[in-house]
Structures are given as C-alpha cells and as structure tokens.
Design a protein around this motif. Structure first.
Motif, PDB file in Angstrom:
ATOM      1  N   THR A 141       0.919  -1.214  -0.090  1.00  0.00           N
ATOM      2  CA  THR A 141       0.108   0.200  -0.038  1.00  0.00           C
ATOM      3  C   THR A 141       0.700   1.368  -0.155  1.00  0.00           C
ATOM      4  OG1 THR A 141      -1.830  -1.214   0.944  1.00  0.00           O
ATOM      5  CG2 THR A 141      -1.870   1.256   1.346  1.00  0.00           C
ATOM      6  N   PHE A 142       1.967   1.199   0.734  1.00  0.00           N
ATOM      7  CA  PHE A 142       2.891   2.457   0.681  1.00  0.00           C
ATOM      8  C   PHE A 142       3.203   2.929  -0.654  1.00  0.00           C
ATOM      9  CE2 PHE A 142       5.668  -1.272   0.331  1.00  0.00           C
ATOM     10  CZ  PHE A 142       6.669  -0.474  -0.508  1.00  0.00           C
ATOM     11  N   ALA A 143       3.305   2.096  -1.648  1.00  0.00           N
ATOM     12  CA  ALA A 143       3.502   2.320  -2.990  1.00  0.00           C
ATOM     13  C   ALA A 143       2.348   3.113  -3.773  1.00  0.00           C
ATOM     14  CB  ALA A 143       4.369   1.363  -3.685  1.00  0.00           C
ATOM     15  N   GLY A 383      30.236  -0.254   0.642  1.00  0.00           N
ATOM     16  CA  GLY A 383      29.844  -0.998   1.546  1.00  0.00           C
ATOM     17  C   GLY A 383      29.345  -0.551   2.966  1.00  0.00           C
ATOM     18  N   ILE A 384      30.181   0.404   3.204  1.00  0.00           N
ATOM     19  CA  ILE A 384      29.717   1.092   4.604  1.00  0.00           C
ATOM     20  C   ILE A 384      28.369   1.545   4.388  1.00  0.00           C
ATOM     21  CG2 ILE A 384      30.231   3.136   5.882  1.00  0.00           C
ATOM     22  CD1 ILE A 384      33.205   2.367   6.063  1.00  0.00           C
ATOM     23  N   MET A 385      28.155   2.465   3.184  1.00  0.00           N
ATOM     24  CA  MET A 385      26.560   2.937   3.178  1.00  0.00           C
ATOM     25  C   MET A 385      25.670   2.108   2.865  1.00  0.00           C
ATOM     26  SD  MET A 385      27.209   6.225   3.633  1.00  0.00           S
ATOM     27  CE  MET A 385      25.333   6.357   3.377  1.00  0.00           C
ATOM     28  N   CYS A 386      25.801   0.940   2.278  1.00  0.00           N
ATOM     29  CA  CYS A 386      24.893  -0.343   2.396  1.00  0.00           C
ATOM     30  C   CYS A 386      24.624  -0.801   3.678  1.00  0.00           C
ATOM     31  CB  CYS A 386      25.420  -1.273   1.211  1.00  0.00           C
ATOM     32  SG  CYS A 386      25.129  -0.868  -0.509  1.00  0.00           S
ATOM     33  N   GLY A 387      25.614  -1.058   4.293  1.00  0.00           N
ATOM     34  CA  GLY A 387      25.527  -1.455   5.585  1.00  0.00           C
ATOM     35  C   GLY A 387      24.670  -0.770   6.475  1.00  0.00           C
ATOM     36  N   PHE A 388      24.929   0.588   6.461  1.00  0.00           N
ATOM     37  CA  PHE A 388      24.204   1.635   6.980  1.00  0.00           C
ATOM     38  C   PHE A 388      22.886   1.828   6.887  1.00  0.00           C
ATOM     39  CE2 PHE A 388      22.569   6.065   7.557  1.00  0.00           C
ATOM     40  CZ  PHE A 388      22.672   6.058   8.910  1.00  0.00           C
ATOM     41  N   GLN A 389      22.639   1.874   5.559  1.00  0.00           N
ATOM     42  CA  GLN A 389      21.233   1.778   5.330  1.00  0.00           C
ATOM     43  C   GLN A 389      20.228   0.465   5.335  1.00  0.00           C
ATOM     44  OE1 GLN A 389      21.064   5.088   1.787  1.00  0.00           O
ATOM     45  NE2 GLN A 389      20.250   3.343   1.219  1.00  0.00           N
ATOM     46  N   ALA A 390      20.919  -0.844   5.509  1.00  0.00           N
ATOM     47  CA  ALA A 390      20.312  -1.878   5.547  1.00  0.00           C
ATOM     48  C   ALA A 390      20.022  -2.375   7.066  1.00  0.00           C
ATOM     49  CB  ALA A 390      21.082  -3.088   4.819  1.00  0.00           C
ATOM     50  N   THR A 391      20.824  -1.725   8.028  1.00  0.00           N
ATOM     51  CA  THR A 391      20.708  -1.949   9.475  1.00  0.00           C
ATOM     52  C   THR A 391      20.416  -0.776  10.092  1.00  0.00           C
ATOM     53  OG1 THR A 391      23.140  -1.465   9.684  1.00  0.00           O
ATOM     54  CG2 THR A 391      22.473  -3.673   8.934  1.00  0.00           C
ATOM     55  N   VAL A 392      21.244  -0.073  10.822  1.00  0.00           N
ATOM     56  CA  VAL A 392      20.666   0.946  11.850  1.00  0.00           C
ATOM     57  C   VAL A 392      19.909   2.125  11.439  1.00  0.00           C
ATOM     58  CG1 VAL A 392      22.807   0.012  13.101  1.00  0.00           C
ATOM     59  CG2 VAL A 392      23.133   1.860  11.543  1.00  0.00           C
ATOM     60  N   MET A 393      20.121   2.586  10.142  1.00  0.00           N
ATOM     61  CA  MET A 393      19.433   3.668   9.653  1.00  0.00           C
ATOM     62  C   MET A 393      17.961   3.865  10.317  1.00  0.00           C
ATOM     63  SD  MET A 393      19.324   5.680   5.993  1.00  0.00           S
ATOM     64  CE  MET A 393      18.098   7.200   5.744  1.00  0.00           C
ATOM     65  N   SER A 398      11.426   8.382  12.323  1.00  0.00           N
ATOM     66  CA  SER A 398      10.261   8.264  13.155  1.00  0.00           C
ATOM     67  C   SER A 398       9.221   9.183  12.412  1.00  0.00           C
ATOM     68  CB  SER A 398      10.244   8.760  14.533  1.00  0.00           C
ATOM     69  OG  SER A 398      10.917   9.884  14.747  1.00  0.00           O
ATOM     70  N   GLY A 399       8.100   9.044  12.764  1.00  0.00           N
ATOM     71  CA  GLY A 399       7.120   9.904  12.251  1.00  0.00           C
ATOM     72  C   GLY A 399       6.107   9.317  11.295  1.00  0.00           C
ATOM     73  N   PRO A 400       4.958   9.914  10.663  1.00  0.00           N
ATOM     74  CA  PRO A 400       4.093   9.132   9.831  1.00  0.00           C
ATOM     75  C   PRO A 400       4.585   8.666   8.725  1.00  0.00           C
ATOM     76  CG  PRO A 400       3.741  11.777   9.889  1.00  0.00           C
ATOM     77  CD  PRO A 400       4.902  11.607  11.002  1.00  0.00           C
ATOM     78  N   LEU A 401       5.890   9.193   8.376  1.00  0.00           N
ATOM     79  CA  LEU A 401       6.205   8.642   6.840  1.00  0.00           C
ATOM     80  C   LEU A 401       7.351   7.414   7.057  1.00  0.00           C
ATOM     81  CD1 LEU A 401       6.303  11.919   4.978  1.00  0.00           C
ATOM     82  CD2 LEU A 401       4.634  10.284   5.019  1.00  0.00           C
ATOM     83  N   SER A 402       7.755   7.277   8.164  1.00  0.00           N
ATOM     84  CA  SER A 402       8.681   6.197   8.474  1.00  0.00           C
ATOM     85  C   SER A 402       8.676   5.072   8.070  1.00  0.00           C
ATOM     86  CB  SER A 402       9.318   6.398  10.028  1.00  0.00           C
ATOM     87  OG  SER A 402       8.166   5.977  10.815  1.00  0.00           O
ATOM     88  N   TYR A 403       7.498   4.728   7.879  1.00  0.00           N
ATOM     89  CA  TYR A 403       6.813   3.200   7.600  1.00  0.00           C
ATOM     90  C   TYR A 403       7.300   2.953   6.111  1.00  0.00           C
ATOM     91  CZ  TYR A 403       3.202   4.836   4.734  1.00  0.00           C
ATOM     92  OH  TYR A 403       2.351   5.768   3.566  1.00  0.00           O
ATOM     93  N   VAL A 404       7.490   4.119   5.201  1.00  0.00           N
ATOM     94  CA  VAL A 404       7.956   3.669   3.916  1.00  0.00           C
ATOM     95  C   VAL A 404       9.096   3.288   3.813  1.00  0.00           C
ATOM     96  CG1 VAL A 404       8.127   4.788   1.673  1.00  0.00           C
ATOM     97  CG2 VAL A 404       6.293   5.712   3.047  1.00  0.00           C
ATOM     98  N   TRP A 405      10.171   4.026   4.859  1.00  0.00           N
ATOM     99  CA  TRP A 405      11.539   3.178   4.812  1.00  0.00           C
ATOM    100  C   TRP A 405      11.585   2.094   5.466  1.00  0.00           C
ATOM    101  CZ3 TRP A 405      16.021   4.746   2.980  1.00  0.00           C
ATOM    102  CH2 TRP A 405      17.252   4.156   3.624  1.00  0.00           C
ATOM    103  N   ASN A 406      10.887   1.814   6.432  1.00  0.00           N
ATOM    104  CA  ASN A 406      10.678   0.268   7.074  1.00  0.00           C
ATOM    105  C   ASN A 406      10.204  -0.849   6.238  1.00  0.00           C
ATOM    106  OD1 ASN A 406      12.133   1.656   9.246  1.00  0.00           O
ATOM    107  ND2 ASN A 406      10.067   1.783  10.159  1.00  0.00           N
ATOM    108  N   MET A 407       9.346  -0.339   5.390  1.00  0.00           N
ATOM    109  CA  MET A 407       8.681  -1.381   4.750  1.00  0.00           C
ATOM    110  C   MET A 407       9.134  -1.675   3.277  1.00  0.00           C
ATOM    111  SD  MET A 407       4.666  -0.703   5.573  1.00  0.00           S
ATOM    112  CE  MET A 407       3.855  -1.933   4.606  1.00  0.00           C
ATOM    113  N   SER A 408       9.853  -0.508   2.681  1.00  0.00           N
ATOM    114  CA  SER A 408      10.359  -0.565   1.281  1.00  0.00           C
ATOM    115  C   SER A 408      12.022  -0.489   1.255  1.00  0.00           C
ATOM    116  CB  SER A 408       9.797   0.445   0.546  1.00  0.00           C
ATOM    117  OG  SER A 408      10.341   0.778  -0.589  1.00  0.00           O
ATOM    118  N   TRP A 409      12.424   0.662   1.704  1.00  0.00           N
ATOM    119  CA  TRP A 409      14.161   0.842   1.350  1.00  0.00           C
ATOM    120  C   TRP A 409      14.662  -0.021   2.315  1.00  0.00           C
ATOM    121  CZ3 TRP A 409      15.383   3.363  -2.844  1.00  0.00           C
ATOM    122  CH2 TRP A 409      14.641   4.194  -3.369  1.00  0.00           C
ATOM    123  N   GLN A 410      14.479  -0.072   3.474  1.00  0.00           N
ATOM    124  CA  GLN A 410      15.357  -0.917   4.416  1.00  0.00           C
ATOM    125  C   GLN A 410      15.321  -2.604   3.948  1.00  0.00           C
ATOM    126  OE1 GLN A 410      14.579  -3.486   6.897  1.00  0.00           O
ATOM    127  NE2 GLN A 410      16.550  -3.322   7.700  1.00  0.00           N
TER     128      GLN A 410
END
Length: 741
Positions: A141-143, A383-393, A398-410
């Motif tokens: 749905t996010f998309a 590699g470092i930037m991929c690791g950052f985005q795939a893990t701790v980013m 937080s916020g009403p749009l953070s779900y897009v990152w959690n459900m899609s990008w991450q």
C-alpha cells in the motif's frame, strides 16, 4: 467552483472554530481558559462520537485490554481530562487544500506523547489507506500513492468535490490516506478488523499500513550488531591514529612514522583532514583547475533534482507542482540529466589523461594495479553506506512517513545490497537496490573495465586508436537512437509519458553503459588532446574563440531546454520521429562536446571570467569529497523526508532552501565517510601496492619538477608557468574522485 468552496466553508465553520479554541487552550489563552477547555472538549466529544468508527477499533470486545482502554478514554473525556482530547485532536482530517492534493497525516508527535495520568495508556499512531479497489495488499500500500480525486492532475472530478462540500470535516474518502491515534494496548489487527466491519459494507476497503508508538524497545538484529561493531572499530582506530599522529608531529618524532606505525597513521583524521582541506594556489600546466567547480556544481545539480522529487508523495500542493514544473526553471529539474553526463565526461577525461601519462612514464601498462586501484577505492565506501542503510538507519527515523522506509527501502537494501557492491544494479533494476544512485557508479565501472581497449591504442597505435575511438563515438549516438526507434520510446524521460513507457526507457536507454557512453568518450578525446598537448598551449584567433563559446553555449542550452515544448504535463506537444531520434541519439554527445570546449578553452587561457570562476581555489576541498557526497546525499535526503512530520509545500524557493540544507549535511557526512573508508584505503594502497610512489602517508605527496616549459604564442595562462606539478599518483587519485561518481 467558488460556490462549492463557499458552501464548504459554511458547513465547516463551527468545527474549525472548535479546533481553534482547543489550540488557544494549548497555547495558554489566559483568562477564560476554563471556558475554552469546556467548549473544546465538548467539540471533541461530539466529533469523536460521530467519527470514531473511522479512527478507533470500536468493534473490539469491551473486556479486552483494548476495549478497557477505550472505555477509560471515554470516561476521562467526559471528566474533561485533556489526554484523550490530544489523541483525538491528532487524528488526520480532510483539511484545507484538498483540490491541491493536501494530505491527512494528522499530528504524529501529539499522538505518541499523549498519555493518561498514570501512564498506563499511551498514544499509538497508525496510518490507514481506504480504497475502493477491493482486497488491498497492505504490504504494497505504501507504494500506492494515488493522486487526489482519483484522477490525473488537470482532470478533476467535480462530482467528488460537490460530495466533499456536503460532508463533515472528518469524513473519510477512498484513496486519501490518513492518520489516526489509538491506545497503545490496541493492536494493528484489532484496528484493521474493526475498520473492515464498519467500512466494507459502505464499499470502502481499509488497510492499516503501520502503527508506531514512542519509546518502543529497539530490536537489534545480527546485521545491526555487526555494522555497529565495524563502525565502532573504525572510529576507535581513527581516534587512536589521530592521537598518535598529533604526538609524533609535536614531538618531532616523524621518523617513527616510517615503521610499523605507518599502517596505523593512514587512519589519522589529523593528517587526512588537512589533505582534504588543502588549497593549492599555485597553477601548473597539468592541473586542469576548472574541473573542481564542474564536479561541485554538477553534484549540487544532482542533489537539487533529487530534492525536487523525493518529497513528492507527501506534497500538500501536488496538483500545483505539475504547473510549477512547466516553467523554464522547472525544466532544469525535469531535464536535469546532463548533470550526470557531466560526471561521465569528467571520468573519461581524467581516466584517459592519467592512463596515457602513466603508460608514457613506465612504457608499460599494469592491468592488475589498474583494476585493483579502482575496486579498492570504490567498494569500501559503498559497503559502509549499504551497511548503514540496511541496518541501523531505521533507528534514526520516526514519524508518519517512516513506515515507507521500514517497509520498502530498508527491506530492499537488505536483500539487494550485493547489486551495488558488484556493480550490476543497472543491469538488474528489478527488485530495487540499496543505493539507487550507484547505478551511475556501475555504468562508469563497466566503461572502466573496457577502457584499456579504448585508450591504450591511442598510445601504442595512434592512427588506429583514433579511428577506433571515432567509430565508438559514432556508435554511442547511433545505438540509443536505434533502440528508441525500435521500441517506439520517447527521446528522454518526459513527465507526460505513461509510467510503463517511462520504465521501459529507463531500463533500455537510461541505465546501460552502451547508451550512456557518449559524454564519456568525449572526455576520452579531451584527455587524449591534453596528453598530446603536454606543456604547450594552443593559439586560437578571437573569431575561433567567439564562435566556439557561442556554439558551446547554444548547444548546452538546447540540450537542457530543447524538450521544453514536449516536457509538459498538461497539453504537451507530441514529439515527432525526427525530433525523437535526433535528440535521443545526439543530446548526450552534444553535451559532451559543449563541455569539451569549455574545458579546452579554460585550460588554454581562453576562459575569461568563466575560467576565473570555475578555477577558483575555493572549489578544491569540496571537489575532493564529491564521491563520498554522492553516496551520502541520497540517504541524507531520505532521512530528512522520512522524519518529516508535516506535509511539504512545493515551491522553487523551498526546494532550493532544502537543497542547500541537504548539501551541507551531506558534506558533513561525506567527511566522516571519507575518513572511515576513503582516505585510509588511499594510504594503505600506496603502502602495499605502490611502495615507490609518494612518501610517508602522514605527509603531503612529494611534488616533482616538470620538464622545462616550452613557450608558444598562445594567450597568457598562469597555469602554464613553470611550477611544481602533482605526481602521476596524485593525478590517478584525482581521477578516482571523479570517475567513481
């Protein structure tokens, strides 16, 4: 239309007044606050009772934890307590600017900070997507970001407008995603079941996309722990190396840096930062000074283009955006693709120039060092930037749009990081990637792999090499034109084309290296010319200079603005076959030709004020960070967007302001990334693979004297003074910074 709006205002006046009273109360209205409180709470009670089925899981069992929490909310609201009013006030409501595409996000922070006096009940923010489409795939749905009113911009459904004008402010309409707030003991599934029970009979199919509350316990995965451990190790190493470096410097014990400590000192921020911010005020004939500004300005252009479309899904005036894009200024964003072609040009130029110089110096070509140099310089930072985005980013969002990152990008990053590291994401676009901007690095790397077959013949078999390069240059224009003709594609990515056609063009023309090689090959030509030129400079008559600058300026403007009449969302001019093939096949080569003249003229002393601006030393420090900035900028822009609490109002001024902020933050992040992954690798490579090049890693590169300057009758250019020049290794280092972008 104005009558509809007037009627809407009359219908909603009383409810808007109630909300205003509540805001005055929260701000401390002073005398009469108790009266305002009673009026506001009365309003909230009334609207909550009328619309609770859209926002709360009212169908749950009264004896369940959620049911008891809802009962407590009602009782405390009737007792005039404010905490449940805060939760209900945070609900997303159909707000002003619906015709412009405004959103119903609600107030995330007001929701998650609301709590009962004993803190047993806290607010949980949820986002809901109602749809007329039937059973909705919640995970996708996010998309599904439908345009308001269910129609394309410029084709509003006024029957819906009339319907909205007769509905209360909190009425829910299909396709208009909204936010709600409920007690934290209620689950996402309970809200989903309750909404479905009440809304499905009306033909509306709700989907609860995500729910989030404040102070949720962080759940660390093995990947999180691994990345944090690596980052901590590198930062400790940098700190220790910096302390040792400072001690050696002030204790006059530099001789110790020549031993085993040199492997540690390559991590020293004390030395590496001084190299990054070093400004060279001395001109020399082999340092093409105008390239520093070209890198920096092209990088800013790229970030500006990204900044114009990243907030698009949460834009309050989304329908007006298309109109704003149809201005001349908007075309620099819609058709900002030459900014990337500039980096292809710079890559080909410095690569060919450095390879030819090194081949002449050594009379050989070391293919192992050629490829290992490239891989070692590029892969660690990715590699470092991929690791950052795939893990701790995700912990920083937080916020009403953070779900897009959690459900899609991450999720996509965790699955597809290997495409970025192995430089194949432009060949396998399906499924996404971790760093989408690295498609360029992949395409440039693929050109780098075949570069010896193109550049070396220019040295060993000059006539054959030039003929071979000329053939490739012609093919670089013919191939994209042939693909466009065969597949019936547009000349470039136009805003008005169908999404499927856009994706087809993107995969077949935009991403592959064989359709993007034109500016890279133009750069190879310029690098070859500079190699042959050596310390001499070309003499040109004023007429030639005038004609050259005029043609270059006209060509550049045509490339950027040539699609203006076609690049409209409302009533675009249909593109005909000849325009399509001409622009689609030649515009990248034409851009490379315009840049070729700019660099050639500036380097030979015919740049005037243009060269004075582009060659100013102020560009040098930022230019050294362009590769790291390229990797960091996109995550920074995502970070700013997915942490936003409110809708974004698009204007060109707002976009420029947010772009400046993103650039500044990205440069700061690029400094850290360079200290962790770029500068240490440069030092280690010199020690392990090039022990005869340079000196101690903590000292600036040793400069060598140039061969005597050969005077000619060209226009005076300080760059051709007999000064010290950078070493070949320094040139290769600069080449890496550009070719890796």
């Amino acid at each position: 239309m104005y009558l509809v709006w007037l009627y809407t205002v009359q219908q909603h006046y009383r409810m808007l007044t109630g909300l205003l009273l509540l805001l005055l109360l929260l701000c401390g209205a002073g005398r009469g606050a108790d009266s305002s409180l009673n009026m506001a709470l009365e309003y909230v009670q009334q609207t909550a009772a009328e619309n609770a089925v859209h926002y709360l899981p009212v169908a749950v069992s009264p004896t369940s934890p959620c049911g008891r929490a809802l009962s407590t909310m009602v009782e405390d609201l009737q007792r005039n307590l404010t905490w449940p009013a805060f939760m209900m006030d945070s609900w997303g409501k159909n707000t002003d600017g619906i015709l412009s595409g405004n959103k119903y996000n609600g107030l995330y922070d007001e929701c998650v900070t609301a709590a009962s006096p004993d803190s047993t009940i806290k607010g949980k923010y949820c986002r809901i997507h109602p749809s007329r489409l039937g059973n909705l795939d919640v995970e996708a749905t996010f998309a599904h970001q439908q345009l308001p009113l269910g129609r394309a911009p410029g084709k509003l459904d006024f029957s819906l407008v009339r319907e909205w004008a007769q509905k209360p402010r909190m009425t829910i309409f299909p396709e208009m995603e909204y936010g709600t707030c409920m007690p934290n003991v209620c689950t996402k599934e309970e809200l989903q079941d309750s909404l479905a029970q009440y809304l499905v009979p009306t033909g509306v199919f709700p989907a609860v996309i995500f729910c989030e509350e404040q102070d949720t316990d962080l759940q660390f995965t093995d990947g999180d722990i691994g990345f944090v451990s690596l980052a901590t190790f590198l930062l400790v190493l940098i700190g220790c190396a910096s302390l040792v470096d400072i001690y050696l410097h002030f204790s006059s014990s530099d001789y110790l840096a020549k031993g085993a400590l040199r492997y540690l000192l390559v991590f020293s921020a004390y030395t590496n930062l001084s190299k990054m911010f070093q400004v060279n005020l001395k001109a020399n004939p082999r340092n093409i000074t105008c390239l520093h500004a070209m890198r920096t300005l092209s990088m800013t252009w790229v970030i500006w283009c990204h900044q114009s479309n990243i907030p698009f899904p949460n834009t309050a005036n989304i329908l007006q955006v298309f109109q704003k894009f149809e201005s001349i200024l908007g075309q620099t964003l819609l058709n900002g693709y030459p900014s990337v072609d500039t980096f292809f040009f710079l890559s080909g130029l410095l690569l060919s120039y450095s390879v030819l110089k090194e081949t002449k110096r050594t009379r050989s070509f070391n293919i192992f060092l050629f490829y290992s140099h490239r891989i070692l310089r590029i892969v660690p930072a990715i590699g470092i930037m991929c690791g950052f985005q795939a893990t701790v980013m995700r912990f920083f969002l937080s916020g009403p749009l953070s779900y897009v990152w959690n459900m899609s990008w991450q999720t996509s990053c965790a699955k597809n990081w290997w495409k970025d590291v192995t430089f194949v994401n432009n060949f396998i676009p399906d499924g996404g990637s971790c760093l989408p901007q690295t498609w360029y690095i992949a395409a440039d790397m693929q050109m780098y792999l075949v570069a010896p077959l193109i550049i070396l013949p220019l040295y060993f078999y000059e006539d054959i090499g030039k003929a071979w390069l000329l053939l490739l240059t012609a093919l670089s224009a013919i191939i994209p034109a042939a693909i466009i003709y065969d597949k019936n594609l547009p000349p470039t990515t136009l805003i008005s084309i169908d999404l499927s056609l856009y994706q087809k063009y993107f995969n077949l023309v935009y991403l592959p290296p064989w359709t993007r090689a034109s500016p890279w090959l133009a750069g190879v030509w310029v690098g070859y010319i500079f190699f042959k030129q050596g310390n001499t400079r070309y003499k040109m008559s004023p007429l030639v200079v005038t004609v050259g600058w005029t043609l270059a300026a006209i060509t550049g403007l045509l490339v950027v603005f040539g699609m203006y009449s076609y690049n409209h969302f409302i009533s675009p001019t249909p593109y005909e076959l000849m325009s399509c093939l001409t622009y689609g096949g030649l515009h990248r080569l034409a851009w490379g030709a315009a840049l070729s003249w700019l660099v050639f003229a500036c380097h030979n002393g015919y740049g005037g004020v243009v060269n004075g601006f582009l060659s100013h030393p102020v560009w040098q420090p930022i230019s050294r960070l362009t590769y790291a900035t390229y990797l960091v900028a996109f995550p920074v822009q995502y970070f700013l967007f997915y942490n936003s609490r409110d809708v974004y109002y698009f204007t060109h001024i707002n976009t420029i302001i947010s772009t400046v902020g993103a650039v500044v933050i990205a440069i700061g992040g690029a400094l850290l990334l360079s200290l962790m992954a770029e500068s240490p690798i440069v030092g280690l490579e010199k020690i392990l693979l090039r022990p005869n090049h340079g000196s101690s890693p903590r000292k600036p590169a040793v400069q060598e004297n140039v061969e005597p300057h050969v005077p000619t009758n060209g226009v005076s250019n300080p760059a051709f003074m007999t000064e010290n020049i950078i070493t070949t290794e320094k040139t290769l280092e600069a080449s890496k910074t550009v070719t890796a972008l």
